[in-house]
Design a protein around this motif. Structure first.
Motif, PDB file in Angstrom:
ATOM      1  N   GLY A 172      42.895  49.260  38.462  1.00 26.53           N
ATOM      2  CA  GLY A 172      44.471  49.962  38.500  1.00 26.53           C
ATOM      3  C   GLY A 172      45.220  49.133  37.431  1.00 26.53           C
ATOM      4  O   GLY A 172      46.501  49.156  37.059  1.00 26.53           O
ATOM      5  N   GLY A 173      44.341  48.223  36.941  1.00 29.65           N
ATOM      6  CA  GLY A 173      45.230  47.455  35.583  1.00 29.65           C
ATOM      7  C   GLY A 173      45.351  46.000  35.677  1.00 29.65           C
ATOM      8  O   GLY A 173      45.793  45.236  34.909  1.00 29.65           O
ATOM      9  N   ALA A 223      50.796  48.505  36.740  1.00 30.25           N
ATOM     10  CA  ALA A 223      49.559  48.721  37.222  1.00 30.25           C
ATOM     11  C   ALA A 223      49.591  50.299  38.095  1.00 30.25           C
ATOM     12  O   ALA A 223      50.900  50.667  38.510  1.00 30.25           O
ATOM     13  N   ARG A 224      48.659  50.658  38.320  1.00 32.41           N
ATOM     14  CA  ARG A 224      48.408  52.196  38.844  1.00 32.41           C
ATOM     15  C   ARG A 224      47.749  51.955  40.221  1.00 32.41           C
ATOM     16  O   ARG A 224      46.780  50.992  40.399  1.00 32.41           O
ATOM     17  N   VAL A 225      48.026  52.599  41.102  1.00 32.94           N
ATOM     18  CA  VAL A 225      47.480  52.879  42.401  1.00 32.94           C
ATOM     19  C   VAL A 225      46.096  53.377  42.132  1.00 32.94           C
ATOM     20  O   VAL A 225      45.638  54.347  41.454  1.00 32.94           O
ATOM     21  N   THR A 226      45.078  52.880  42.906  1.00 30.93           N
ATOM     22  CA  THR A 226      43.458  53.069  42.590  1.00 30.93           C
ATOM     23  C   THR A 226      43.288  54.083  43.743  1.00 30.93           C
ATOM     24  O   THR A 226      43.910  54.422  44.745  1.00 30.93           O
ATOM     25  N   ALA A 227      41.927  54.604  43.451  1.00 24.67           N
ATOM     26  CA  ALA A 227      41.355  55.423  44.757  1.00 24.67           C
ATOM     27  C   ALA A 227      41.006  54.627  45.974  1.00 24.67           C
ATOM     28  O   ALA A 227      41.284  55.296  46.940  1.00 24.67           O
ATOM     29  N   THR A 228      40.855  53.515  45.524  1.00 23.06           N
ATOM     30  CA  THR A 228      40.600  52.848  47.219  1.00 23.06           C
ATOM     31  C   THR A 228      42.195  52.783  47.978  1.00 23.06           C
ATOM     32  O   THR A 228      42.006  52.706  49.072  1.00 23.06           O
ATOM     33  N   LEU A 267      50.360  47.282  45.886  1.00 21.05           N
ATOM     34  CA  LEU A 267      49.686  48.616  45.496  1.00 21.05           C
ATOM     35  C   LEU A 267      49.568  49.317  46.949  1.00 21.05           C
ATOM     36  O   LEU A 267      49.492  50.835  47.009  1.00 21.05           O
ATOM     37  N   GLU A 268      49.361  48.703  47.974  1.00 24.28           N
ATOM     38  CA  GLU A 268      49.202  49.495  49.133  1.00 24.28           C
ATOM     39  C   GLU A 268      50.164  50.211  49.715  1.00 24.28           C
ATOM     40  O   GLU A 268      50.387  51.262  50.301  1.00 24.28           O
TER      41      GLU A 268
END
Length: 375
Positions: free
Chosen positions: A39-40, A98-103, A127-128
């Motif tokens: 996510g960076g 930052a970006r929200v990730t697939a996880t 991010l959660e």
């Protein structure tokens, strides 16, 4: 501990492991910085991580990454305090972009199909929440919250004069960039009121200064460890699957948390699955972790979701009103059988968190859930 590389060759065995997730009803996830890298946000300990970057600018100020989060080390000199503030400004800026990730999205999907009991996060990037999981207040955790922040969060700044929080705004970032503390808006309001009323003004800019709302080593003013202990005790009575993702399990508090949840999950016949690109930090995990899947957490999340989508809609679990009614009151311990009747909690210093239970004949005082799974 079984070890599997996350690749096409091992897919048949990986699908067998995913069956444990499909059959689970109360999944607990423990995560570290590795899930946010895509996510960076660089991880902390790697050669090109955040600690290495700040040490290039300020060599020799801190001898280790732990020192950078040790309250007794941060305030030892003006140079160490400046380095800490500048590091926090850097971290906050990276979190903003930052970006929200697939996880993270995977956790939200597990929650949407009522399989997720809780995410215990060592991360402060929030991010959660951006992925859709709920949290009210990391110092006052509700049973309906899906996130437990083991190390606090970086959306706010905490003042340890008035013990209130205020937003980690652009003004605060700019102050941290300069290596100086921001002014606590609440303390300054009290100063102005005192001036107007002619009362004695207490200097708000004392040696203990506002800082990000994260938990530090040797910070004994913060009591969030008690809240985390209550929630963990509650969840260990329900968890039937444990996922560990994006962490090398170096932090002692997190290791204690994993071992306690592992025991609870195994007692229910569940599995403990470790997903990480690297090995665990030590080799004493036999009987604790069942399988290590070596690969990126995003790739694992996508594989699991592809299998969950194949499940018929009428077989997906629906959380009933009865399930909600059975939720234990985390703060009150209202069930007839509760730990605070006969357990004594020891080894609870936040600087060196451990979890030990000793039996005793009668309770001594109200604060018996003083568990520290934090660093």
């Amino acid at each position: 501990m079984e070890k599997l590389v996350l690749n096409q060759q091992n897919k048949p065995r990986l699908l067998e492991i995913i069956q444990h997730i499909k059959s689970a009803k109360n999944i607990v996830v423990i995560v570290g910085a590795g899930i946010s890298v895509s996510g960076g946000i660089p991880d902390f300990r790697s050669p090109d991580g955040l600690f290495a970057e700040i040490m290039k600018q300020y060599p020799g100020v801190f001898s280790s990454g732990r020192d950078l989060f040790d309250l007794s080390r941060i305030f030892i000199s003006s140079r160490s305090l400046t380095t800490f503030y500048k590091f926090m400004a850097l971290l906050k800026q990276q979190v903003i972009s930052a970006r929200v990730t697939a996880t993270h999205r995977h956790f939200a999907k597990l929650n949407n199909i009522n399989k997720l009991l809780r995410v215990y996060s060592q991360n402060v990037d929030n991010l959660e929440e951006r992925a859709g999981l709920t949290i009210n207040d990391c110092n006052n955790i509700r049973s309906s919250d899906r996130i437990v922040k083991l190390h606090g969060e970086i959306d706010n700044v905490w003042c340890n004069i008035c013990h209130k929080t205020f937003p980690f705004s652009s003004d605060v970032i700019n102050a941290f960039k300069e290596g100086i503390p921001p002014e606590c808006q609440y303390c300054m309001e009290q100063v102005e009121k005192a001036k107007i009323s002619g009362k004695r003004v207490r200097n708000p800019r004392s040696p203990m200064l506002p800082r990000p709302n994260i938990l530090l080593y040797n910070d004994f003013e913060r009591t969030v460890g008690e809240e985390i202990g209550r929630v963990a005790y509650h969840d260990q009575r329900k968890a039937d699957c444990l996922l560990i993702m994006g962490t090398s399990l170096k932090v002692s508090g997190c290791k204690s948390l994993v071992k306690d949840f592992s025991k609870a999950v195994h007692n229910r016949g569940g599995k403990v699955i470790f997903i990480n690109t690297t090995e665990v930090a030590t080799n004493n995990w036999e009987g604790v972790i069942d399988v290590h899947i070596q690969g990126a957490s995003d790739d694992w999340a996508e594989l699991v979701e592809s299998e969950l989508e194949k499940e018929p809609a009428n077989k997906k679990r629906k959380r009933s009103c009865e399930d909600e009614d059975k939720q234990e009151d985390i703060k009150g311990g209202k069930r007839k059988r509760s730990a605070n009747k006969s357990d004594k909690i020891v080894g609870v210093k936040q600087g060196q968190p451990t979890l030990q239970l000793r039996r005793r004949s009668r309770p001594q005082g109200k604060n018996l859930f003083n568990l520290c799974y934090i660093t």
